[in-house]
Write a protein that holds these residues in place. Structure first.
Motif, PDB file in Angstrom:
ATOM      1  N   SER A  12       4.272   7.131   2.516  1.00  0.00           N
ATOM      2  CA  SER A  12       4.553   5.755   3.185  1.00  0.00           C
ATOM      3  C   SER A  12       4.221   4.817   2.034  1.00  0.00           C
ATOM      4  O   SER A  12       3.433   5.031   1.259  1.00  0.00           O
ATOM      5  CB  SER A  12       3.752   5.831   4.254  1.00  0.00           C
ATOM      6  N   ILE A  13       4.913   3.958   2.003  1.00  0.00           N
ATOM      7  CA  ILE A  13       4.951   2.499   1.561  1.00  0.00           C
ATOM      8  C   ILE A  13       5.021   1.483   2.382  1.00  0.00           C
ATOM      9  O   ILE A  13       5.994   1.447   3.266  1.00  0.00           O
ATOM     10  CB  ILE A  13       6.005   2.700   0.211  1.00  0.00           C
ATOM     11  N   ALA A  14       4.195   0.481   2.167  1.00  0.00           N
ATOM     12  CA  ALA A  14       4.299  -0.531   3.289  1.00  0.00           C
ATOM     13  C   ALA A  14       3.602  -2.021   2.576  1.00  0.00           C
ATOM     14  O   ALA A  14       2.945  -1.881   1.782  1.00  0.00           O
ATOM     15  CB  ALA A  14       3.266  -0.274   4.396  1.00  0.00           C
ATOM     16  N   ASN A  15       3.994  -3.144   3.458  1.00  0.00           N
ATOM     17  CA  ASN A  15       3.478  -4.372   3.134  1.00  0.00           C
ATOM     18  C   ASN A  15       3.115  -4.791   4.588  1.00  0.00           C
ATOM     19  O   ASN A  15       2.897  -3.912   5.519  1.00  0.00           O
ATOM     20  CB  ASN A  15       4.370  -5.248   2.324  1.00  0.00           C
ATOM     21  N   GLU A  16       2.646  -6.067   4.636  1.00  0.00           N
ATOM     22  CA  GLU A  16       2.184  -6.357   6.005  1.00  0.00           C
ATOM     23  C   GLU A  16       3.393  -6.502   7.024  1.00  0.00           C
ATOM     24  O   GLU A  16       2.891  -6.461   8.451  1.00  0.00           O
ATOM     25  CB  GLU A  16       1.598  -8.019   5.769  1.00  0.00           C
ATOM     26  N   ARG A  17       4.434  -6.213   6.706  1.00  0.00           N
ATOM     27  CA  ARG A  17       5.563  -6.682   7.555  1.00  0.00           C
ATOM     28  C   ARG A  17       6.432  -5.290   7.937  1.00  0.00           C
ATOM     29  O   ARG A  17       6.915  -5.011   9.042  1.00  0.00           O
ATOM     30  CB  ARG A  17       6.679  -7.571   7.241  1.00  0.00           C
ATOM     31  N   VAL A  18       6.606  -4.410   6.869  1.00  0.00           N
ATOM     32  CA  VAL A  18       7.435  -3.066   7.308  1.00  0.00           C
ATOM     33  C   VAL A  18       6.632  -1.833   6.540  1.00  0.00           C
ATOM     34  O   VAL A  18       6.007  -2.109   5.738  1.00  0.00           O
ATOM     35  CB  VAL A  18       8.810  -3.108   6.582  1.00  0.00           C
ATOM     36  N   GLU A  19       6.847  -0.814   6.973  1.00  0.00           N
ATOM     37  CA  GLU A  19       6.455   0.450   6.270  1.00  0.00           C
ATOM     38  C   GLU A  19       7.637   1.490   6.670  1.00  0.00           C
ATOM     39  O   GLU A  19       8.488   1.688   7.347  1.00  0.00           O
ATOM     40  CB  GLU A  19       5.305   1.215   7.528  1.00  0.00           C
ATOM     41  N   THR A  68       0.919  -1.312   0.027  1.00  0.00           N
ATOM     42  CA  THR A  68      -0.042   0.155  -0.116  1.00  0.00           C
ATOM     43  C   THR A  68       0.898   1.150  -0.016  1.00  0.00           C
ATOM     44  O   THR A  68       1.949   1.071   0.641  1.00  0.00           O
ATOM     45  CB  THR A  68      -0.876  -0.260   1.261  1.00  0.00           C
ATOM     46  N   VAL A  69       0.518   2.453  -0.624  1.00  0.00           N
ATOM     47  CA  VAL A  69       0.996   3.562  -0.833  1.00  0.00           C
ATOM     48  C   VAL A  69       0.002   4.666  -0.196  1.00  0.00           C
ATOM     49  O   VAL A  69      -1.073   4.585  -0.568  1.00  0.00           O
ATOM     50  CB  VAL A  69       1.505   3.849  -2.187  1.00  0.00           C
ATOM     51  N   HIS A  70       0.603   5.344   0.714  1.00  0.00           N
ATOM     52  CA  HIS A  70      -0.090   6.646   1.277  1.00  0.00           C
ATOM     53  C   HIS A  70       0.575   8.036   1.046  1.00  0.00           C
ATOM     54  O   HIS A  70       1.597   8.192   1.203  1.00  0.00           O
ATOM     55  CB  HIS A  70      -0.355   6.596   2.735  1.00  0.00           C
ATOM     56  N   SER A  71      -0.029   8.884   0.383  1.00  0.00           N
ATOM     57  CA  SER A  71       0.554  10.160   0.046  1.00  0.00           C
ATOM     58  C   SER A  71      -0.362  11.343   0.758  1.00  0.00           C
ATOM     59  O   SER A  71      -1.679  11.473   0.464  1.00  0.00           O
ATOM     60  CB  SER A  71       0.385  10.460  -1.505  1.00  0.00           C
ATOM     61  N   ASP A  72       0.183  12.007   1.368  1.00  0.00           N
ATOM     62  CA  ASP A  72      -0.310  13.348   1.998  1.00  0.00           C
ATOM     63  C   ASP A  72       0.528  14.705   1.570  1.00  0.00           C
ATOM     64  O   ASP A  72       1.354  15.044   2.276  1.00  0.00           O
ATOM     65  CB  ASP A  72      -0.604  13.276   3.491  1.00  0.00           C
ATOM     66  N   ALA A  73       0.419  15.250   0.512  1.00  0.00           N
ATOM     67  CA  ALA A  73       1.446  16.042  -0.246  1.00  0.00           C
ATOM     68  C   ALA A  73       1.193  17.427   0.746  1.00  0.00           C
ATOM     69  O   ALA A  73       2.342  18.012   1.005  1.00  0.00           O
ATOM     70  CB  ALA A  73       1.204  16.171  -1.874  1.00  0.00           C
ATOM     71  N   SER A  74      -0.096  17.757   1.170  1.00  0.00           N
ATOM     72  CA  SER A  74       0.037  18.913   1.864  1.00  0.00           C
ATOM     73  C   SER A  74       0.628  18.756   3.384  1.00  0.00           C
ATOM     74  O   SER A  74       1.210  19.774   3.695  1.00  0.00           O
ATOM     75  CB  SER A  74      -1.524  19.329   2.324  1.00  0.00           C
ATOM     76  N   ALA A  75       0.983  17.922   3.766  1.00  0.00           N
ATOM     77  CA  ALA A  75       1.617  17.512   5.026  1.00  0.00           C
ATOM     78  C   ALA A  75       3.044  17.063   4.827  1.00  0.00           C
ATOM     79  O   ALA A  75       4.045  16.670   5.426  1.00  0.00           O
ATOM     80  CB  ALA A  75       0.701  16.546   6.004  1.00  0.00           C
ATOM     81  N   SER A  76       3.321  16.899   3.481  1.00  0.00           N
ATOM     82  CA  SER A  76       4.891  16.469   2.928  1.00  0.00           C
ATOM     83  C   SER A  76       5.141  15.008   3.846  1.00  0.00           C
ATOM     84  O   SER A  76       6.104  14.916   4.366  1.00  0.00           O
ATOM     85  CB  SER A  76       5.899  17.372   3.400  1.00  0.00           C
ATOM     86  N   LEU A  77       4.079  14.156   3.716  1.00  0.00           N
ATOM     87  CA  LEU A  77       4.283  12.841   4.159  1.00  0.00           C
ATOM     88  C   LEU A  77       3.854  11.693   3.263  1.00  0.00           C
ATOM     89  O   LEU A  77       2.923  12.045   2.664  1.00  0.00           O
ATOM     90  CB  LEU A  77       3.371  12.737   5.219  1.00  0.00           C
TER      91      LEU A  77
END
Length: 125
Positions: A16-23, A5-14
């Motif tokens: 992430s990319i993750a699987n079940e084990r690491v982020e 999964t990939v999460h993007s919050d450009a307004s917060a400059s944050l």
């Protein structure tokens, strides 16, 4: 089936990319970009927060702007790569940091690419 999964919050400059084990998290902190890797089972920070590696362009350290740009791509090997680009105000350089995650692996692969934003050649050290 494991997934990335990939999460993007450009307004917060944050980002992430993750699987079940690491982020892997990328964010702007104290006027600089940093990244960290979290073990999801324990919530423990395994790496970081770490600064992006420093490079000099024609002998000058870049002054990064705070406008990180991110996107991601699914690669041919089934992994996903988060790409975070940083613009610099020195000679039009752009550094893109890549963070690659596979659905079932407990690690993050990372590397950088540098793009020249103008027509003149530059020395990178």
């Amino acid at each position: 089936m494991p997934k990335v999964t990939v999460h993007s919050d450009a307004s917060a400059s944050l980002w992430s990319i993750a699987n079940e084990r690491v982020e892997c998290r990328v964010r702007w902190q104290d006027r600089r970009p940093v990244w960290s890797v979290i073990e999801k089972a324990s919530g423990r920070i395994a790496i970081g927060p770490s600064e992006f590696p420093q490079a000099q362009f024609d002998g000058q350290a870049p002054a990064w702007d705070e406008h990180l740009r991110g996107d991601h791509a699914v690669l041919d090997d089934g992994s996903t790569a988060l790409r975070v680009a940083l613009g610099a105000n020195v000679n039009g350089a752009c550094v893109t940091r890549h963070f690659q995650v596979w659905p079932d692996q407990p690690f993050v692969r990372t590397w950088a690419t540098i793009a020249n934003g103008d027509q003149a050649p530059h020395r990178v050290t």
